[in-house]
Write an enzyme that holds these catalytic residues in place. Structure first.
Site, mmCIF file in Angstrom:
data_model
loop_
_atom_site.group_PDB
_atom_site.id
_atom_site.type_symbol
_atom_site.label_atom_id
_atom_site.label_comp_id
_atom_site.label_asym_id
_atom_site.label_seq_id
_atom_site.Cartn_x
_atom_site.Cartn_y
_atom_site.Cartn_z
ATOM 1 N N SER A 148 0.851 -1.191 0.000
ATOM 2 C CA SER A 148 0.000 0.000 0.000
ATOM 3 C C SER A 148 0.884 1.236 0.000
ATOM 4 C CB SER A 148 -0.896 0.023 1.240
ATOM 5 O OG SER A 148 -1.602 1.247 1.336
ATOM 6 N N TYR A 163 -2.324 -0.888 10.240
ATOM 7 C CA TYR A 163 -2.354 -1.079 8.788
ATOM 8 C C TYR A 163 -1.056 -0.593 8.155
ATOM 9 C CZ TYR A 163 -4.030 -0.851 3.945
ATOM 10 O OH TYR A 163 -4.182 -1.014 2.592
ATOM 11 N N LYS A 167 1.689 -3.041 6.165
ATOM 12 C CA LYS A 167 1.996 -2.882 4.748
ATOM 13 C C LYS A 167 3.478 -2.569 4.524
ATOM 14 C CE LYS A 167 -2.041 -3.812 3.061
ATOM 15 N NZ LYS A 167 -2.248 -5.004 2.201
#
Length: 258
Positions: A148, A163, A167
């Protein structure tokens, strides 16, 4: 033979995790349209079956659905074996399954943190290793991981430390495996999408208030579309990317440029 013909995936076999909807469905569609046989791997088996049926009818390729919890090693190993058995091999995979939990770090529970890390990073590790072992023993292959732009920047205004960390870990895992397997025929790359307007994203009550803020910040003034990730994934899955490994491709409309 022209470049378009060279980029086709005729005769290749692959799987896509999180393939029932969103980014995974879009790349699975592109793989099938390029000539590959595909396994739609997802925890939501009913949706995976719908996607598999749709792609098979629209492309004429063999497309199967497999229910798998990508955080469960036994299920991941069994899924890989089923792909090989039913499709006749494994040449590439797109390890795409992931989640995001937005919560301030001081309020995030350890269970929330662990869930994000387990799915987004441990799940990628398990699917990478399962696919990689087969590829190492059968002449090589290509692994594509979904990271990401959040591995490169800290998103605002939403708090999402788990998150972002997961990533970033995906990118470093990708590079590490690429180095380990470089001389053994297995290539490992990642894509880092920016904000992508999937059906779930665009209809999420918690995200709708943020979309206007994201679009105001975005150089292109909009979110990306799942289909705008298809070409890079088809390239990475095929033989024209034979000199490409250990790379992370940011597809974010220049969002991370400032």
């Amino acid at each position: 033979m022209g470049i378009i013909e060279k980029m086709r995936l005729d005769g290749k076999k692959g799987f896509v995790t999180g393939g029932a909807r969103g980014i995974g469905k879009s790349t699975a569609t592109a793989f099938a349209e390029a000539g590959a046989d595909i396994a739609i791997v997802d925890l939501d088996y009913e949706e995976a079956k719908k996607t598999a049926k749709e792609l098979a009818e629209n492309t004429g390729r063999k497309v199967i659905a497999i229910q798998t919890d990508c955080t469960n090693k036994e299920q991941v190993d069994a899924m890989t074996e089923q792909v090989v058995k039913e499709l006749g091999g494994l040449d590439f995979c797109h390890n795409n399954a992931g989640i995001c939990i937005n919560a301030p770090a001081e309020e995030m529970t350890y269970e929330q943190w662990s869930k994000v890390i387990n799915i987004n990073l441990n799940g990628i590790f398990l699917t990478d290793i399962a696919a990689g072992k087969y590829m190492l023993e059968h002449g090589g292959g290509s692994i594509i991981n979904t990271a990401s732009m959040s591995a490169h920047i800290v998103n605002v205004p939403q708090p999402q430390c788990a998150y972002n960390a997961s990533k970033a870990g995906v990118i470093q895992l990708t590079k590490s495996l690429a180095i380990e397997w470089a001389k053994r025929g297995v290539r490992v790359n990642s894509i880092s999408p920016g904000y992508i307007g999937t059906e779930l994203t665009l209809n999420s009550p918690t995200l709708i208030p943020l979309i206007e803020k994201w679009n105001d910040m975005a150089p292109l003034g909009r979110m990306g579309k799942p289909e705008e990730l298809e070409a890079i994934c088809v390239y990475l899955a095929g033989d024209t990317s034979s000199f490409t490994t250990g790379a992370d491709f940011i597809i974010d409309g220049a969002f991370t440029c400032f």
